[in-house]
Design a protein around this motif. Structure first.
Motif, PDB file in Angstrom:
ATOM      1  N   ALA A 343      -7.886   6.028  -7.605  1.00 23.83           N
ATOM      2  CA  ALA A 343      -8.573   7.134  -8.290  1.00 23.83           C
ATOM      3  C   ALA A 343      -7.570   8.050  -8.974  1.00 23.83           C
ATOM      4  O   ALA A 343      -7.811   8.544 -10.081  1.00 23.83           O
ATOM      5  N   LEU A 344      -6.433   8.280  -8.326  1.00 22.52           N
ATOM      6  CA  LEU A 344      -5.381   9.101  -8.932  1.00 22.52           C
ATOM      7  C   LEU A 344      -4.914   8.489 -10.243  1.00 22.52           C
ATOM      8  O   LEU A 344      -4.740   9.192 -11.250  1.00 22.52           O
ATOM      9  N   ALA A 345      -4.703   7.178 -10.241  1.00 26.38           N
ATOM     10  CA  ALA A 345      -4.280   6.501 -11.468  1.00 26.38           C
ATOM     11  C   ALA A 345      -5.319   6.669 -12.572  1.00 26.38           C
ATOM     12  O   ALA A 345      -4.974   6.930 -13.731  1.00 26.38           O
ATOM     13  N   ALA A 346      -6.590   6.543 -12.208  1.00 28.78           N
ATOM     14  CA  ALA A 346      -7.657   6.700 -13.191  1.00 28.78           C
ATOM     15  C   ALA A 346      -7.696   8.137 -13.723  1.00 28.78           C
ATOM     16  O   ALA A 346      -7.895   8.359 -14.922  1.00 28.78           O
ATOM     17  N   CYS A 347      -7.505   9.117 -12.836  1.00 28.23           N
ATOM     18  CA  CYS A 347      -7.465  10.523 -13.270  1.00 28.23           C
ATOM     19  C   CYS A 347      -6.330  10.753 -14.263  1.00 28.23           C
ATOM     20  O   CYS A 347      -6.437  11.576 -15.180  1.00 28.23           O
ATOM     21  N   ALA A 348      -5.239  10.012 -14.083  1.00 26.84           N
ATOM     22  CA  ALA A 348      -4.081  10.152 -14.971  1.00 26.84           C
ATOM     23  C   ALA A 348      -4.261   9.389 -16.280  1.00 26.84           C
ATOM     24  O   ALA A 348      -3.365   9.397 -17.126  1.00 26.84           O
ATOM     25  N   GLY A 349      -5.417   8.726 -16.431  1.00 29.86           N
ATOM     26  CA  GLY A 349      -5.694   7.997 -17.660  1.00 29.86           C
ATOM     27  C   GLY A 349      -5.239   6.563 -17.671  1.00 29.86           C
ATOM     28  O   GLY A 349      -5.212   5.916 -18.718  1.00 29.86           O
ATOM     29  N   ASP A 350      -4.870   6.034 -16.493  1.00 27.54           N
ATOM     30  CA  ASP A 350      -4.390   4.658 -16.403  1.00 27.54           C
ATOM     31  C   ASP A 350      -5.493   3.729 -15.904  1.00 27.54           C
ATOM     32  O   ASP A 350      -6.494   4.177 -15.337  1.00 27.54           O
ATOM     33  N   ASP A 351      -5.285   2.444 -16.109  1.00 30.47           N
ATOM     34  CA  ASP A 351      -6.187   1.431 -15.562  1.00 30.47           C
ATOM     35  C   ASP A 351      -5.691   1.064 -14.169  1.00 30.47           C
ATOM     36  O   ASP A 351      -4.647   0.418 -14.039  1.00 30.47           O
ATOM     37  N   PRO A 352      -6.407   1.466 -13.107  1.00 29.45           N
ATOM     38  CA  PRO A 352      -5.915   1.193 -11.748  1.00 29.45           C
ATOM     39  C   PRO A 352      -5.805  -0.287 -11.418  1.00 29.45           C
ATOM     40  O   PRO A 352      -5.074  -0.656 -10.495  1.00 29.45           O
ATOM     41  N   ASP A 353      -6.509  -1.130 -12.163  1.00 28.68           N
ATOM     42  CA  ASP A 353      -6.424  -2.568 -11.897  1.00 28.68           C
ATOM     43  C   ASP A 353      -5.061  -3.141 -12.281  1.00 28.68           C
ATOM     44  O   ASP A 353      -4.675  -4.209 -11.793  1.00 28.68           O
ATOM     45  N   THR A 354      -4.358  -2.446 -13.147  1.00 26.93           N
ATOM     46  CA  THR A 354      -3.049  -2.943 -13.582  1.00 26.93           C
ATOM     47  C   THR A 354      -1.899  -2.023 -13.186  1.00 26.93           C
ATOM     48  O   THR A 354      -0.773  -2.489 -12.983  1.00 26.93           O
ATOM     49  N   SER A 355      -2.166  -0.728 -13.056  1.00 27.13           N
ATOM     50  CA  SER A 355      -1.067   0.210 -12.830  1.00 27.13           C
ATOM     51  C   SER A 355      -0.766   0.462 -11.359  1.00 27.13           C
ATOM     52  O   SER A 355       0.327   0.932 -11.024  1.00 27.13           O
ATOM     53  N   VAL A 356      -1.715   0.174 -10.462  1.00 28.10           N
ATOM     54  CA  VAL A 356      -1.529   0.450  -9.038  1.00 28.10           C
ATOM     55  C   VAL A 356      -1.932  -0.770  -8.216  1.00 28.10           C
ATOM     56  O   VAL A 356      -2.982  -1.373  -8.451  1.00 28.10           O
ATOM     57  N   LEU A 357      -1.088  -1.106  -7.269  1.00 27.63           N
ATOM     58  CA  LEU A 357      -1.439  -2.135  -6.292  1.00 27.63           C
ATOM     59  C   LEU A 357      -0.992  -1.644  -4.921  1.00 27.63           C
ATOM     60  O   LEU A 357       0.191  -1.345  -4.727  1.00 27.63           O
ATOM     61  N   VAL A 358      -1.948  -1.532  -3.998  1.00 23.67           N
ATOM     62  CA  VAL A 358      -1.644  -1.091  -2.644  1.00 23.67           C
ATOM     63  C   VAL A 358      -1.776  -2.295  -1.712  1.00 23.67           C
ATOM     64  O   VAL A 358      -2.851  -2.900  -1.622  1.00 23.67           O
ATOM     65  N   LEU A 359      -0.688  -2.659  -1.050  1.00 23.42           N
ATOM     66  CA  LEU A 359      -0.692  -3.752  -0.086  1.00 23.42           C
ATOM     67  C   LEU A 359      -0.653  -3.159   1.317  1.00 23.42           C
ATOM     68  O   LEU A 359       0.171  -2.286   1.602  1.00 23.42           O
ATOM     69  N   ILE A 360      -1.528  -3.631   2.171  1.00 25.48           N
ATOM     70  CA  ILE A 360      -1.625  -3.127   3.537  1.00 25.48           C
ATOM     71  C   ILE A 360      -1.094  -4.184   4.506  1.00 25.48           C
ATOM     72  O   ILE A 360      -1.538  -5.334   4.475  1.00 25.48           O
ATOM     73  N   GLY A 361      -0.161  -3.788   5.353  1.00 29.08           N
ATOM     74  CA  GLY A 361       0.401  -4.711   6.334  1.00 29.08           C
ATOM     75  C   GLY A 361      -0.152  -4.436   7.721  1.00 29.08           C
ATOM     76  O   GLY A 361      -0.190  -3.284   8.164  1.00 29.08           O
ATOM     77  N   GLN A 362      -0.579  -5.482   8.391  1.00 21.55           N
ATOM     78  CA  GLN A 362      -1.154  -5.328   9.720  1.00 21.55           C
ATOM     79  C   GLN A 362      -0.056  -5.246  10.785  1.00 21.55           C
ATOM     80  O   GLN A 362       1.123  -5.425  10.513  1.00 21.55           O
ATOM     81  N   LEU A 363      -0.481  -4.970  12.000  1.00 21.92           N
ATOM     82  CA  LEU A 363       0.448  -4.671  13.093  1.00 21.92           C
ATOM     83  C   LEU A 363       1.250  -5.899  13.525  1.00 21.92           C
ATOM     84  O   LEU A 363       0.832  -7.043  13.332  1.00 21.92           O
ATOM     85  N   VAL A 364       2.388  -5.626  14.148  1.00 18.93           N
ATOM     86  CA  VAL A 364       3.264  -6.671  14.675  1.00 18.93           C
ATOM     87  C   VAL A 364       3.465  -6.426  16.163  1.00 18.93           C
ATOM     88  O   VAL A 364       3.711  -5.297  16.592  1.00 18.93           O
TER      89      VAL A 364
END
Length: 553
Positions: A343-364
């Motif tokens: 949403a922050l990327a979109a507010c900044a006028g960017d396309d979040p599908d291309t400008s932001v990628l969040v990867l989540i790592g599970q526990l070890v």
């Protein structure tokens, strides 16, 4: 013939058919050629006939027959069959297939690299542990995966900057300072403070360098302990990561965002774009307009800026530095950040599908002797990166952490990943690297010279086990490009394990070196080229995971 060369041959077949008036369609800009699962279906397959069916207004099988006719005339292709709804199954002649071994050895460390992500500028942020304690086991997973992803993205042609975001502002730094002061004065850690032997060690170093702080009033001692402790802890974090093979291009300070005024500038910029509003004395960003579950506070009613305000400034700073994509690698407890960063990327006028990628790592989890390890002698309640390296070594730790999808929780058994047995994946792959080196060394001891390209007869590599090995070797560039596109380093590890198995079957079934008084033949030399090609690919793949390719085990 490489898969890329075969794809070119398919494009030429389409072009020829179009020019002959047999097809009314444009030549596709990209043709997908994939290795078949069994050699009964040829060496490679392509779905280009189905890709052309709609524009050509013909059934895929009819298009397949047209293209097969032209492909059968291409040099290096032995057979083309139309299968199923219109797949083209292509079998290379042994000479064309075998020449791949020469091409791989000639390419060396460049084999597997491509321009798939050329011109993409990527900011890759990972680990970013608070400078209040050592890098723990969860962060270590991101250290292995993040650094591997950096290497793979670069291999696919991307311009990558690896970045460590230093959370050196806020309440946690004050608690860190209070804990150091308490340790330096022999007092218990304050409530919600930091414990562990490392706090006492840092406090001792600070007092050794500045003994006057032992009796200094709190208003003088706290900022000194905070700044000196911060520098010592950050240096220790950097040293641990460097020892783990992880190097950062940028160490970015959160504090610098506040001190430079970039947080205020970010809020003003977002306000100008119409997404900031004031309510109940606080300043808000209207992220719900772009799919977030709630609007986010940037400045509290008491005037204190939130962590998200710094996140906003940090994102705008990255984009201002010219990065096309900002990748954030976060822990399992940060799942809520996906929506707000997009949403922050979109507010900044960017396309979040291309400008932001969040990867989540599970526990070890780490097991030793069947019991989960949760404590570190030095860090108290956490297991650290250094603890893991001391237990299993850098190679075993990095490979094991990188070979599983980050979507799933991971359990590491110390005994299993240090066992020298085929059941241990890292040992299984590294053993192939060592075996290929040993085979080549033994060949040189026998006086065999196979280095001259003119003595290499690729058509002799006609055994099914040789053909299978060549097919897997030829697939490496595609695997690397796919791992980069999907941001999944574990694909490299799983490929290497498949390659190791195929090489073992080749080694067991195809005699590489002459026995006894047996005369050295051209077949021996051809197989040595194939052995060298395997060593090249194994070494290149392991390097992308930050793992060594040993000469002996």
């Amino acid at each position: 013939m490489t898969p890329a060369e075969l794809a070119d041959a398919v494009q030429i077949a389409v072009y020829t058919a179009v020019q002959a008036g047999e097809l009314e369609a444009e030549v596709p800009r990209e043709v997908h050629v994939e290795r078949t699962k069994t050699r009964e279906h040829g060496d490679y397959a392509t779905n280009v006939a189905m890709q052309l069916a709609k524009p050509a207004r013909k059934p895929p099988r009819e298009i397949g027959e047209i293209l097969a006719k032209h492909l059968r005339r291409a040099s290096g292709i032995e057979r083309v069959d139309v299968a199923g709804p219109g797949f083209l199954n292509i079998t290379l002649d042994s000479g064309a297939a075998g020449r791949l071994a020469y091409q791989i050895v000639l390419a060396g460390t460049a084999y597997g690299r491509s321009e798939a992500l050329r011109k993409q500028r990527v900011n890759l942020e990972f680990v970013s542990a608070n400078p209040t304690g050592p890098v723990h086991l969860g962060h270590t997973r991101w250290a292995a995966v993040g650094d591997s992803l950096r290497r793979i993205l670069e291999a696919a042609g991307a311009d990558v900057a690896s970045e460590y975001y230093i959370n050196d502002a806020g309440v946690q730094m004050e608690k860190f300072a209070q804990s150091l002061v308490a340790a330096g004065r022999g007092l218990p850690a304050p409530e919600d403070g930091y414990g562990g032997q490392y706090i006492a060690d840092i406090a001792a170093k600070i007092l050794e360098a500045a003994p006057h702080l032992a009796d200094a009033p709190d208003e003088e001692a706290l900022p000194e302990f905070r700044e000196r402790g911060y520098r010592l802890m950050l240096a220790e974090i950097a040293a641990s990561l460097e020892k783990f093979g992880v190097h950062y291009d940028v160490w970015f300070s959160e504090r610098s965002l506040h001190e430079s005024g970039r947080v205020d500038l970010a809020i003003a910029t977002l306000r100008e774009q119409g997404h900031v509003y004031d309510q109940d004395g606080a300043v808000w960003l209207r992220t719900t307009d772009f799919g977030d579950d709630k609007d986010r506070v940037l400045v509290k009613a008491d005037g204190e800026k939130t962590y998200f305000a710094a996140d906003a400034a940090y994102y705008l700073d990255k984009r201002g530095r010219g990065f096309d994509t900002c990748i954030y690698m976060l822990g399992a407890d940060h799942h809520g950040y996906i929506g707000r960063l997009r949403a922050l990327a979109a507010c900044a006028g960017d396309d979040p599908d291309t400008s932001v990628l969040v990867l989540i790592g599970q526990l070890v989890k780490l097991l030793q002797g069947g019991q989960e390890l949760k404590m570190s002698k030095r860090a108290g309640t956490i297991v650290t990166l250094d603890d893991l390296v001391d237990l299993v070594g850098v190679d075993a730790a990095r490979y094991t952490l990188a070979r599983s999808s980050t979507d799933s929780q991971l359990t590491i058994d110390v005994e299993e990943i240090t066992r020298q047995a085929p059941e241990n994946p890292v040992y299984y792959v590294q053993y192939v690297a060592a075996r290929t080196f040993r085979v080549a060394a033994n060949a040189r001891d026998l006086g065999i010279d196979w280095s001259a390209p003119e003595s290499f007869r690729p058509e002799l590599l006609a055994d099914d086990r040789e053909a299978r090995l060549l097919a897997v070797l030829g697939d490496f560039p595609r695997v690397v490009a796919s791992a980069a596109e999907l941001r999944e380093p574990h694909r490299i590890a799983r490929y290497l394990e498949e390659l190791a198995g195929v090489y073992h079957r080749f080694y067991d079934g195809c005699r590489i070196l002459p026995r006894g008084e047996e005369e050295i033949s051209d077949l021996h030399k051809a197989r040595l080229w194939l052995n060298d090609a395997t060593r090249t690919v194994i070494s290149n793949g392991l390097a992308m995971l930050g793992v060594s390719a040993p000469e002996r085990m």
